[in-house]
Scaffold this motif. Structure first.
Motif, PDB file in Angstrom:
ATOM      1  N   VAL A   1       1.094  -4.408  -9.624  1.00 54.15           N
ATOM      2  CA  VAL A   1       0.731  -2.994  -9.602  1.00 54.15           C
ATOM      3  C   VAL A   1      -0.790  -2.882  -9.612  1.00 54.15           C
TER       4      VAL A   1
ATOM      5  N   PHE B   1      -1.166   4.602 -10.955  1.00 46.66           N
ATOM      6  CA  PHE B   1      -0.537   3.476 -10.263  1.00 46.66           C
ATOM      7  C   PHE B   1      -0.455   3.855  -8.787  1.00 46.66           C
TER       8      PHE B   1
ATOM      9  N   ILE C   1       2.504  -0.354  -5.892  1.00 45.15           N
ATOM     10  CA  ILE C   1       3.402  -1.288  -6.566  1.00 45.15           C
ATOM     11  C   ILE C   1       4.143  -2.044  -5.474  1.00 45.15           C
TER      12      ILE C   1
ATOM     13  N   GLY D   1      10.426  -3.080 -11.917  1.00 46.34           N
ATOM     14  CA  GLY D   1       9.459  -1.988 -11.944  1.00 46.34           C
ATOM     15  C   GLY D   1       9.367  -1.278 -13.268  1.00 46.34           C
TER      16      GLY D   1
END
Length: 481
Positions: free
Chosen positions: A259, A292, A295, A308
């Protein structure tokens, strides 16, 4: 695995080298490698049919060698050594030969049905008796297939885990057309779910000081915003950024998922400032928001494994320890399926409009009567639409509906929405012009979305998600129809 001196050159196995273990093989279409005989018929046969990769003789030999790997009379170390030798040959095998290996693993290493049936009978008969516990243990042991032990032996040598991941990566595209391989895939997924449990994974920060080979893997695996070169990656690893990855002990230099995080003082509405290599680093003393913005999973062979949720939780904990002022944790995410969905559903969306709104949209598009094709053609100029444009408002309405209401089997149709809402986030804000790159326009006419991770409501939103109720902010909900 040496050549068989009693077979023709076409059937001779190549001599492998250690460097070949992890080399991928070019895939072959299902029709090119289809066979008319079952595996059982081929093993019992004498001559090879023209569309078969391994002759009956070599097929039997391959089966024997796999059986020696799982031989209960040899130690784990010796079994691993034999598996390593087989893996060396496998690395040089053709796609069709590899498929024959998959079929052998899938069909010839299943649990013994007679043993399973006997154990099941004892289990059922032992219910509500003192022998019930032992009967359950016996049934569990009977259901452990030789295939599972075989794959465990392959995981025993140093490159074995990477070998199995590569095997499943190649295997996955063939499952739909070749149901006989489902048992092997199921066994691999079951083993991976144990081997790659998040309790065994290490969260590690990746920085500009990390080995160049690791940074190169970030460039290779980045799946959201393509990395344009070393200056780009250096910007993403600058002082106001953080990058974290999950690593497995047997794959210490191979991130399973990573990430990328930007530390800011507010929720961003566009990706370009975050990717601007010339921009000065943000003031960390003022940072209240962790974003974020990318990812990426790296291992196709781990499909079905969800890291995740745990990754985001661990990253949030790590960031809060380093930056106590952080209060907001959110994403800036693409909508990869929106434009394709709208192309198929625009007529239904137009039907939701009242006459006045529809007339204004027709006037803006310049088409009377308004047709779906005219609207989609006009949307090609979406980047130039101002804030008062009826077409821009209509596209935002459609996006809000798509994110908050379009479901498939009770889950969001959009894969990114499905990922984040499944992890307890909510759809927070739509951003017009969030990604003006060609990729962003192709995916969603340039729109992006913020998903908010409200740490006090994660469990609540996850529970709602399990009941097909999506967490959406009032701002986005108001945008919809």
């Amino acid at each position: 695995m040496g050549a068989d001196n009693n077979v023709s050159t076409a059937e001779t196995r190549p001599t492998p080298t250690a460097a070949a273990v992890n080399q991928p093989s070019t895939s072959t279409s299902t029709s090119e490698r289809s066979t008319s005989r079952s595996l059982r018929e081929r093993l019992a046969g004498t001559l090879r049919h023209k569309d078969e990769a391994l002759s009956p003789r070599l097929l039997r030999r391959t089966l024997t060698e796999l059986q020696t790997v799982v031989d209960s009379q040899v130690s784990e170390v010796e079994g691993g050594r034999r598996a390593s030798q087989f893996a060396l040959w496998y690395a040089t095998a053709s796609p069709a030969q590899r498929r024959d290996c998959w079929l052998l693993m899938s069909e010839q290493f299943a649990p013994d049905p007679d043993i399973v049936e006997t154990a099941r009978g004892h289990y059922e008969a032992a219910q509500n008796t003192p022998d019930a516990g032992q009967a359950e243990i016996s049934l569990r042991r009977a259901l452990v297939s030789p295939r599972s032990r075989l794959l465990q032996r392959f995981a025993a040598f140093p490159e074995g885990m990477q070998f199995l991941l590569g095997l499943r990566t190649e295997l996955l595209p063939h499952l739909k057309a070749e149901k006989r391989l489902l048992a092997l895939d199921g066994e691999l997924e079951n083993l991976f779910s144990s081997w790659f449990d998040v309790a065994f994974l290490e969260l590690r920060r990746i920085s500009w000081d990390s080995p160049a080979s690791l940074i190169e893997k970030l460039i290779k695996y980045e799946a959201v915003h393509d990395i344009r070169g070393w200056n780009d990656i250096k910007n993403r690893l600058d002082s106001d950024r953080r990058c974290y990855g999950f690593f497995h002990p047997q794959l210490p230099n191979e991130p399973l998922i990573f990430v990328e995080v930007a530390l800011l003082d507010k929720l961003p509405c566009a990706i370009s400032p975050l990717l601007d290599e010339a921009a000065a680093p943000a003031d960390l003393a003022k940072a209240t928001t962790a974003i974020f913005y990318s990812i990426s999973s790296t291992q196709t062979g781990l499909r079905g494994m969800s890291f995740g949720d745990s990754l985001i939780k661990r990253v949030v904990e790590t960031l809060r320890a380093e930056f106590p002022r952080l209060r907001t944790f959110a994403t800036l995410s693409p909508m990869p399926g929106f434009r394709s969905w709208l192309g198929k559903n625009v007529t239904a969306m137009l039907a939701r409009l009242d006459e006045k709104t529809r007339a204004a949209l027709a006037s803006a598009v310049g088409a009377q009567p308004l047709a779906a094709a005219d609207l989609l053609a006009a949307a090609e100029q979406a980047q130039s639409l101002d804030a008062r444009s009826p077409l821009r408002h209509f596209l935002m309405q459609c996006a809000a509906h798509y994110l908050g209401h379009e479901l498939a089997q009770g889950k969001p149709l959009d894969p990114v929405t499905r990922f984040h809402l499944g992890n307890g986030a909510r759809v927070e804000r739509l951003n017009w012009g969030g990604d003006l790159s060609a990729k962003g326009f192709k995916q969603s006419y340039g729109m992006m979305v913020n998903y908010l991770y409200d740490l006090k409501r994660l469990d609540k939103y996850r529970a709602q998600f399990a009941n097909s109720k999506l967490a959406v902010s009032s701002e986005v909900e108001t945008l919809g129809f």
